[in-house]
Structure formats: structure tokens, C-alpha cells
Write an enzyme that holds these catalytic residues in place. Structure first.
Site, short mmCIF file in Angstrom:
data_model
loop_
_atom_site.label_atom_id
_atom_site.label_comp_id
_atom_site.label_asym_id
_atom_site.label_seq_id
_atom_site.Cartn_x
_atom_site.Cartn_y
_atom_site.Cartn_z
CD GLU A 108 -4.62 -7.69 1.95
OE1 GLU A 108 -5.39 -6.81 2.35
OE2 GLU A 108 -3.39 -7.62 2.06
CD GLU A 147 -2.86 -1.23 2.39
OE1 GLU A 147 -2.76 -0.37 3.26
OE2 GLU A 147 -3.74 -2.12 2.40
#
Ligand code: XIL
Length: 343
Positions: A260, A153
Site C-alpha cells: 500500500e 490494522e
């Protein structure tokens, strides 16, 4: 045989979409239906894995891979300066090895769930911690973990680099340095850049694509892209978008992991939302099947009770394949159907 399976899955899916009836038992599992060249995984919470038999045995029979959901995060594994706490991560790794699960190590460098002692460090001290953290963790599991989310991220939704503690103190080179160090610690491991909201074209995708292209040009050891799929009302997935993004990253020679995966919907949910959600689970499986480069799919959270969604996204939930009582939902059957499809 495959045709019969498909028929059976379609039947179960239609039953469960309409009334969520308990299905009848059959030997089909996510693991058995998934293409042999792909891993089907799920995130695991150590507190569940070692105290809840249903949780553990479901994961064991349905999945070929696992990702520690929190146990390898820096605040857990490196909570105070110079002090490591490997207990949870070691236990998960041991369990995964003895049950022949592929482990996705997650995450090495991230801006969240970092220990508070990092705040008091100057640039040089942080650089030292950065280096020793990467080397220590990747080396410790060098005989067990061969897939790592090295940088997690790092990009904002507008495509700029996130002003994380790492960027502020180490500059943009921290990204390439993390990969170089991890490769040094375990040259056999496949190293991934992992991020959310990359599965639709847009500024974030463009920026990740350019970043990775540049790293590859500079011969930085990066082997794959982890496409987190935290889908939700503000980030809906189209089938064409997913195909396009996988195609583009594949052209760079990368391995693609859908990581995810969860699909959050407003709760209490409507039938419409549940149907759309189930269809999305289905095409996630079938689109991955269209690409040999798409080698792994991982769900985030085994069931709706342990899922992180309700506590992090107000008014959203029901994002997984199982309800809180471990009953398979229509999402489970539609996902099976997607994984089963071969083009
Ligand atoms: C989440 C966990 O599921 C939660 O238990 C924790 O409280 C917060 O983090 N992106 C990631 C994951 O890379 O590590 C995050 O996991 C979800 C978003």
C-alpha cells in the site's frame, strides 16, 4: 548495462522534476528493473481493470503482482449472511493468473468495510461467521492465491489493540485464531499481518513487534509482515527508520512486504513537496533492495485519479506514480532509480 540504465533514469528524473516533460520511450519498466527475487505490485480496482484499456495494459506491462483493492473485502465478497459474491474477486484472480501476476489476497479480517449484518450478531454467531469467512475465502483461492493479509490494522497508534468488532466479540485470541484457520484452509499460503504507520519506530511498531514475536513463540503460522506505507504530512518516512524497522522484523525470520505504498502531499502541490516525495519513493526502493527478506513492494492506486487519497484525506493527493492522464511523474522515475540500485 545497469550503469547505463541508471544514467538514463537519473536524466529522466531530473527532467521530470523540473518541468514534468513527457519522457521519451525506452524499454525500462518497474518490472524489468526490479530484482528477480522481488515482486513489484499495484492495487487494482475491478471497475478500472475491465473497462479501461490504458489502465489494464499499463499494469500488465509494468507490474509482476496485484492486490485487489476492494474486491476481497468482506462487505464486497460476503455482503449478506450466508451469501457470497465472488464475481469481482474471481474476475481479478482469473486475469492475474492468465497474465502471470502474483496475487496478494487482501484483507481477510479487518474492522472496516465489513457488512452491516455483523452488527446484529451475538458472540457465538460472530465466531461462526469469522470461521466460515476465513475458511471459505482462503480455500476458494487455494490454487491461485498464496499470499494473504490475514489480519489487517489490528493495532492503534498508541500500541493498544483496536476495539474492532472482532476484538469486542471474540477477544484478543481472534488474531491467532485467524492465522490458524487460514493455515488450515491453505497450508501452502504465506500469511501476513498488515498494518499502517509501522515503518517508523514508536509505540505502534513496538506493539506489533511484540505481538508477532509472541505469535511466533507460540508456533502460530505467521510468515510475514505487510508494512503499509500510506505516507502523508503527519507520517513522514525517514530512510533510517525504514531500514531499522525492516531489520527488526527480518530478525524475527519474517518476510517483509512493503504494501500500500502511496505518498500523499498537500494539493495543489509545491515543488519542494514533490521533490521530497520523489526522494522518498527512491529510498523505499533502495532500502528494500538492501534486504533479501524484503520480497515485495506494492503501490496503492495506479494513478492520481483512481487513488483513494483525495476522497479520504482532505487537502491531500498526488500520491502515486502517474498523473490522472497516466503520464509518468518524477515519482515514477525516482522509484525506478531506487529499484535499480544494488548495494
Ligand atoms: C481503501 C481503498 O483504496 C478505497 O477504495 C476504499 O474506499 C477504502 O479502502 N488500508 C487498507 C486498504 O488496508 O484496504 C484501504 O483501501 C486503505 C487503507
Amino acid at each position: 548495462m545497469r550503469f547505463l540504465n541508471l544514467l538514463l533514469i537519473s536524466f529522466l528524473a531530473s527532467c521530470s522534476l523540473s518541468n514534468n516533460e513527457p519522457h521519451f520511450e525506452k524499454n525500462l519498466t518497474l518490472k524489468s528493473i526490479t530484482d528477480n527475487n522481488k515482486t513489484i505490485g499495484v492495487s487494482v480496482l475491478s471497475e478500472q481493470l475491465f473497462s479501461n484499456n490504458n489502465y489494464q495494459s499499463f499494469i500488465n506491462s509494468e507490474f509482476s503482482g496485484i492486490t485487489p483493492e476492494n474486491a476481497m473485502k468482506m462487505e464486497t465478497i460476503n455482503p449478506t449472511k450466508g451469501m457470497y459474491n465472488f464475481r469481482d474477486a474471481d474476475e481479478i484472480v482469473r486475469w492475474a493468473e492468465s497474465n502471470k501476476k502474483v496475487i496478494r489476497g487482501h484483507p481477510i479480517i479487518w474492522h472496516r468495510q465489513v457488512p452491516s449484518y455483523l452488527k446484529n450478531l451475538d458472540n457465538n454467531q460472530l465466531k461462526e461467521i469469522f470461521e466460515s469467512h476465513i475458511l471459505t475465502i482462503v480455500k476458494r483461492y487455494q490454487n491461485s492465491v498464496f499470499i494473504w493479509d490475514i489480519v489487517n490494522e489490528a493495532i492503534n497508534s498508541d500500541g493498544t489493540l483496536r476495539k474492532s468488532i472482532w476484538l469486542k466479540h471474540l477477544g484478543p485470541d481472534y488474531i491467532k485464531d485467524a492465522f490458524i484457520l487460514a493455515h488450515h484452509a491453505n497450508p501452502k499460503a504465506k500469511l501476513f499481518y498488515n498494518d499502517y504507520d509501522l515503518t517508523m519506530p514508536g509505540p505502534k511498531f513496538d506493539s506489533a513487534y511484540e505481538l508477532i514475536k509472541d505469535l511466533l513463540k507460540k508456533k502460530i503460522p505467521i510468515h510475514g509482515i505487510g508494512l503499509q506505507m500510506h505516507l502523508r504530512p503527519e507520517f513522514k518516512q525517514s530512510e533510517e527508520g525504514l531500514r531499522l524497522v525492516i531489520q527488526k522484523f527480518s530478525e524475527l525470520g519474517l518476510e517483509i512486504h512493503l504494501t500500500e505504498i502511496d505518498i500523499a502531499i498537500p494539493t495543489p502541490s509545491s515543488l519542494n513537496d514533490r521533490e521530497e516525495q520523489a526522494r522518498t519513493f527512491q529510498f523505499i526502493g533502495s532500502v528494500c533492495n538492501q534486504f533479501p527478506s524484503c520480497t515485495s513492494l506494492s503501490l496503492w492506486g495506479l494513478n492520481d485519479t483512481v487513488s483513494w487519497i483525495p476522497s479520504h484525506f482532505k487537502g491531500l493527493g498526488e500520491a502515486t506514480l502517474l498523473d490522472g492522464n497516466m503520464n509518468k511523474k518524477s515519482t515514477y522515475y525516482e522509484f525506478l532509480k531506487g529499484l535499480e540500485s544494488r548495494n
